[in-house]
Design an enzyme around this catalytic site. Sequence first.
Site, PDB file in Angstrom:
ATOM      1  N   GLY A 163      22.166 -71.249  22.023  1.00 22.99           N
ATOM      2  CA  GLY A 163      22.012 -69.808  21.817  1.00 22.99           C
ATOM      3  C   GLY A 163      22.146 -69.447  20.357  1.00 22.99           C
ATOM      4  CD  GLU A 207      23.342 -63.729  27.239  1.00 17.13           C
ATOM      5  OE1 GLU A 207      22.156 -63.605  26.874  1.00 17.13           O
ATOM      6  OE2 GLU A 207      24.199 -64.330  26.552  1.00 17.13           O
ATOM      7  CB  SER A 266      30.136 -72.664  22.677  1.00 22.17           C
ATOM      8  OG  SER A 266      30.394 -71.320  23.036  1.00 22.17           O
ATOM      9  CG  ASN A 291      18.217 -67.777  24.936  1.00 23.89           C
ATOM     10  OD1 ASN A 291      17.390 -66.933  24.597  1.00 23.89           O
ATOM     11  ND2 ASN A 291      19.142 -67.553  25.866  1.00 23.89           N
ATOM     12  N   GLY A 317      28.560 -68.129  24.484  1.00 24.57           N
ATOM     13  CA  GLY A 317      28.891 -67.122  23.483  1.00 24.57           C
ATOM     14  C   GLY A 317      30.374 -67.006  23.187  1.00 24.57           C
TER      15      GLY A 317
HETATM   16  C1  PEP Z   1      22.926 -69.359  25.823  1.00 20.63           C
HETATM   17  O1  PEP Z   1      22.898 -68.139  25.775  1.00 20.63           O
HETATM   18  O2  PEP Z   1      22.144 -69.990  26.577  1.00 20.63           O
HETATM   19  C2  PEP Z   1      23.904 -70.050  25.007  1.00 20.63           C
HETATM   20  C3  PEP Z   1      24.120 -71.300  25.269  1.00 20.63           C
HETATM   21  O3  PEP Z   1      24.522 -69.312  24.031  1.00 20.63           O
HETATM   22  P1  PEP Z   1      25.566 -69.864  22.930  1.00 20.63           P
HETATM   23  O4  PEP Z   1      25.014 -71.193  22.431  1.00 20.63           O
HETATM   24  O5  PEP Z   1      25.563 -68.824  21.877  1.00 20.63           O
HETATM   25  O6  PEP Z   1      26.872 -70.021  23.610  1.00 20.63           O
END
Ligand code: PEP
Length: 254
Positions: free
Chosen positions: A235, A98, A214, A8, A174
């Site tokens: 992400g 989000e 994460s 993503n 995040g």
């Molecule tokens: C996401 O936004 O779907 C996500 C998993 O973000 P991150 O990997 O940065 O935590």
Amino acid sequence: MKRLVVGNLKMNLLSPLEREKYFEFFDKESANKELDNIEIVLCPPFVYLEAFKNWAGKKLAVGAQNMFAEMKGSYTGEISPAMVKNAGCDYVILGHSERRRYFLEKNEEINLKVMAALKVGLKPIICVGESQTEKENQATLQVITDQVKECLFGVSRTKMEKIVIAYEPIWAVGTDEVPPANDIMEAKVLIRKILVGMFGRPSAEKVAILYGGSVNARTVEQVCVEPGMDGALVGRESLTPYEFLKIAEIINNY
Ligand code: PEP
């Protein structure tokens, strides 16, 4: 079922130049990697969908990060499911935390989007997961149950097999915090059980259940491999092809 590794890219890659650099790095990093056991899906911002599809060809799939539930008409600023499909996408992320947080999307609206996506032949990647407060109140399993049932309301058994569910605890997105493998496994078992209850075992078994929040090359063992997930939704790390492909390789090989 092939495992899925979804990137993503969120609201990043601010110019065509950055986008072209991304393609260059991705091609360089993936050149010598055998990734036959997984399907990679990259989800860029809307304005780059066609460019991503032209670059990706058949080597990987492209998805949108959202879309509107209506097919066409006077909806200024919105993007139709048909437009996403006709730009060459196979997937669309729906109900990302989000979108729930900043755009106040609720399960009911996400459900309309799921139905619209299925209608045009897009595979919805539906995000579910609890907030920090819900976790503290021990409401995790109830929240997941409500989200899965309400987002899938009215989906037929045959279309069900196109669905992907991403378990993304909101507090892990995040933040560099991740749940223990056992908690992720518990969420996965619960989601599978709900799907079996709604659609029967043969259809439910065909649904990929991913973990997101994460994920990186250091956490992937704990959040994906140990709980036996069908893949990951990534992400931040998807913005760096070198890191993203390290994750992809681990998921490919387990
Ligand atoms: C996401 O936004 O779907 C996500 C998993 O973000 P991150 O990997 O940065 O935590």
